[in-house]
Design a protein around this motif. Structure first.
Motif, PDB file in Angstrom:
ATOM      1  N   SER F  84     -25.832  -8.212 -18.074  1.00 58.62           N
ATOM      2  CA  SER F  84     -26.598  -7.476 -17.066  1.00 58.62           C
ATOM      3  C   SER F  84     -27.894  -8.223 -16.754  1.00 58.62           C
ATOM      4  O   SER F  84     -28.328  -9.109 -17.504  1.00 58.62           O
ATOM      5  CB  SER F  84     -26.953  -6.098 -17.605  1.00 58.62           C
ATOM      6  N   GLY F  85     -28.515  -7.848 -15.657  1.00 58.68           N
ATOM      7  CA  GLY F  85     -29.816  -8.398 -15.310  1.00 58.68           C
ATOM      8  C   GLY F  85     -30.827  -8.105 -16.410  1.00 58.68           C
ATOM      9  O   GLY F  85     -31.646  -8.966 -16.756  1.00 58.68           O
ATOM     10  N   ARG F  86     -30.773  -6.906 -16.964  1.00 58.41           N
ATOM     11  CA  ARG F  86     -31.694  -6.542 -18.059  1.00 58.41           C
ATOM     12  C   ARG F  86     -31.515  -7.487 -19.246  1.00 58.41           C
ATOM     13  O   ARG F  86     -32.499  -8.006 -19.792  1.00 58.41           O
ATOM     14  CB  ARG F  86     -31.409  -5.096 -18.484  1.00 58.41           C
ATOM     15  N   GLU F  89     -32.948 -10.887 -18.438  1.00 56.92           N
ATOM     16  CA  GLU F  89     -34.399 -10.845 -18.377  1.00 56.92           C
ATOM     17  C   GLU F  89     -34.980 -10.871 -19.795  1.00 56.92           C
ATOM     18  O   GLU F  89     -35.943 -11.596 -20.075  1.00 56.92           O
ATOM     19  CB  GLU F  89     -34.786  -9.544 -17.666  1.00 56.92           C
TER      20      GLU F  89
END
Lengths: 238, 238, 238, 238, 238, 238
Positions: F84-86, F89
């Motif tokens: 995921s983007g999370r 990041e």
């Protein structure tokens, strides 16, 4: 009584047409009754990275099923963007089975890929694939020997496979689709022509089983594989 | 002189075996010489989301090539995780061509998927696919008509396709692999039995071409498709 | 009567702004009416693996559409994780068209990538892309020539493209979105400034067509491309 | 002599810590010697699409290995973007094994997912996963029973698994990594506390085996599973 | 001395062209010097699944960079098949920033997607994107208000962003690419027109920083955002 | 009053168990209250392509969360086929933070990968990951020093991280899940033992904040990190 009317220890008709396709170094179309698989053997003069420079070869397999090989259309794995767990499990089994009868040092630094594509499915596609793959491999290796690219034969034995299961309480040989869908236990047995076993996979479905049942299934598998071994030799011209 | 010894306006042998597989509602194995494609038509009683509730059907196609259909083994698209641009381009063309001869309102809210799988390749796989797909579609629709699930025939014409190109300065019909690899221009023509054109795709390779050459290629395509139309009717039992 | 009020053989306004972006070796913003495409040419001193060491170069193209280039927002291909079949078909066509006018041996072992990104769409994005890509390529090659990195010009001709179709029974030039959505047949024609044809793609939608109609469309395409050729030369400062 | 100094029929130390994590409805950390797997059971009040409205539940499993659970770091499957064939094969086996002891009708329309994550690997991760999964499932079902969400116990027996193999000519129980890497044949056996077999998977590596050897391995598996069954009951507070 | 000759607290030229594209409900082309971003706002009368039926709307963002927006060509994310971690991090930041100034209950059950596509990059693409996104959102909401689809304005403040960093020991405003590549610390600050801060992201590169330096950067950010707020109002016709 | 009864400037219990796993060159299990993360450091004698031959090393991080680390089961990223983007990041932040305290030239041409896998989550998983990663890195580097593979210590300082936020109007230290879900603003602060700041990420949720609030949060972060620095030294045996 089996739906097909076969005796419990009776195989379906085994037909192996060698050289079924034009470009492959070895190939056959193998049928176990209505199950039909096209197997090709492709020789490449390179090995996977983990074997480079080690003076030995590799045999690997890929498996696929045409979308309408089955009763209802399945989605195309290339379109879905990935191979299912079932596909990967089967192609790993095929590769392992063929490697069990190939001396990788004698093969030399080359890879043979066995592509098993199911044209029509009626149960037993993985066992037909393994059985046909031996013929395709045999023909491809014969080509290498004939051309002088190999001097010693790397194939150490024949390998064949068949499924057996307990259908309505009776151990039966070479399950077709109807039997497979209703079997209480079913197994895939990979046997060698020297009498040894390469792989046993026996799964309970609903019911479970015991050692006696496992031996019963293995006994049937030996009957079936004897018949397949004979068909393989004939198809390979031996 | 063509490598195969054929005359410039001579097709390869066209063989269409209907009902080539057991489960599909319609199917055939089509050969243009050494090019062999298995086509199945699968009927599903549902339509894609964009057509739901509109009272009309859909015809679509998927295309694949077995890894060793070709001279050297190509990688399996399912294993790579995606279909190539070439594959997608071809299956879009096949679907469009078949939709050109099918009345979607008469077909009703159902989808017919034409799976075209190349068993052996020697040039012209997309044109053989389209030509065979018509037979598979015809047989599947005949089944719907016979079962009373359709009362009016949604198929409005025959559709066939052939490739033509300029090989060593001469326009030739039905390129095989050697010709295709060396043609200065080649085109795929999708024609209808009513005389109309459904699709023209003509690409210059190295050389370019002009209107006269395009008309020459089209004239050859009409010759080839006439022969395919006859073979289709015979295979479909009409 | 066309929705835009144009005559059947009338192009939309063609505007080509050269050097539309700062970093690329060549670039332009090309408009066919409300269709706007940003094209950049990027030079890299390496070639794809299949060409390494062969002493020749490569020209390739990629195509994309901003999510809101269209009437309703389309999903972003990067977010979906794959390029659509349509995208791949278009970028293959653009690359092929530009390679038709580039001598790869004269280009030397370097690759030029033409990125065509649609900023605003109103029909004809692929033809505007091809037409603009020639300008970007021309400017990039001029830079190589000016810097002495090339001594002979590898570009052998101009290439331009336009769509034509049969709208309400009349062959018309340079379809906009409304016409494109309603045309009974439409084609994309890629023409060279030397009079030859690089590519013809003509598809029936609903209706089909014949040789005469195809020639009508080609005649219109020649009219349109003449105008584009002039605009290209002006934009490229020639 | 085994590298670990164990007797041929001696298991490694089995440690099962129940409730090893806070949020899951059932969980445990299971160790077979240096192999450690965290298993959680998650209850969801929904079933997969193919079971909706059929009044029955589902038990499924997922398997993963932390990148540095092994001697050298393996790449993270989430980063590579797909689960390996090995991972899929293992998680299919775990799910099948647990479904063999769960009455889906008594479970009702809910799904229990067993996540098996290998924290540290030293051979036998799939068998430890299955053995621990039973404890996590047992605890989760006990919670449903305690809360009155279930009135009858859907778990029909215990299930445990162990690997056995032929190491330097001797059949040995519960292979660790060094033994596993050098075994001539190895098998995974999934057994039920009622004496039945749920799954047999025995693979020759290099050497092959016969019925007698298979029975030897099974006999060892029964010894090992007896010990695991006892540890499961203790961990589950029964 | 900054490479561009700017004073430490001097922004690059800010240019915001509203309605930069035809189809979007709101749009602008925003430039911070040579950095140019096209932002479109697309209104859809549906919300993501997690918000359905809750009577509130959603604002989200996607970000992309054209392959040749940069000094050397980057690969196209659509072709690679996934968005980079950087892209996802940026689009999450843009969405969060715009949601900070939008009352989701007043917006009602609709979603506004802000697409930020970098046409040309010279540092600060994420801050230009946020600043331009406010204008596109403002114009789209004004359209909803003008059409009576909204009666109360859901936008509660302006939001703008700018990067600041420590370049050769001096805190400077609005880093361009050369400064950004060499800054010892750099931060992105998202500020509201009501004086509050929506987001601070300050990263040490090589050197680290302390509270005083952070306050220095924030002070510069307030100077820059004041200028952006004025440009936003002018572009939005307010 | 905080839900946990903690004072506003009170950390949860910090527990760091060094050498938590057998194979990794360095590892620890770190707990901030009920948040537990397993961190391993893996040394590889190679660097990423962009650093090859430059005489310097690299430190990178990957982050994952077990599916049932959370209150309700999340889907497994390996099964979904992407991170995921999370996740991306967070792992970018961890890598950047550790690189801030490592002299890459002293490290030499080797890479250390920090895998942070969340076993149980209750808020603050990224800050616990960074804090634990320092210990794992320290232990791995100590091993290189002890073995004489490094002669000078490349670690220049300690790095730790903690989250702070404004909960019901009060700035509080080390948010747990309940606080994190309800905070009006929250930030993650990465601090060095030499007093400097490596990273500030402060996001308004609902409310926004000003410079004074940011300084309040930073002051709390300094209190929390002092405590973490002490726990790190003890765990690393320094």
């Amino acid at each position: 009584m089996r739906p097909s009317g076969r005796a419990p220890d009776q195989m379906r008709a085994i037909i192996i047409e060698p050289n079924a396709t034009r470009h492959a170094e070895g190939s056959c179309m193998i049928s176990f009754g209505d199950t039909r698989v096209l197997v090709t053997a492709s020789i490449e003069e390179r090995v996977p990275p983990f074997l480079r420079g080690k003076g030995q070869g590799w045999v690997t397999a890929e498996y696929g099923m045409l979308p309408r090989a089955t009763h209802t259309r399945g989605s195309r794995e290339a379109a879905k963007g990935k191979q299912s767990g079932r596909t990967q499990e089967i192609q790993r089994l095929i590769g392992r089975s063929l490697r069990a009868v190939c001396d990788m040092t004698l093969l030399g630094e080359r890879q043979i890929t066995l592509d098993c594509d199911v044209i029509q499915a009626d149960g037993g596609t993985r066992t037909a694939s393994i059985s046909g793959a031996w013929v395709a491999l045999r023909l491809a290796v014969d080509k290498l020997l004939a051309e002088g690219r190999l001097t010693a034969d790397p194939i150490t034995a024949q390998v064949a496979a068949v499924s057996c299961g307990i259908y309505e309480g009776t151990p039966v040989l070479d399950l077709d689709y109807i039997e497979d869908s209703n079997a209480h236990a079913d197994g895939n047995f990979v046997l060698l022509s020297n009498g040894n076993i390469a792989e046993t996979q026996a799964t309970a479905e609903g019911a479970t089983y015991d050692e006696a049942a496992l031996l019963d299934l293995l006994r049937l598998a030996r009957i079936g594989c004897s018949e397949i071994f004979a068909a393989q030799l004939k198809a390979a011209g031996r």
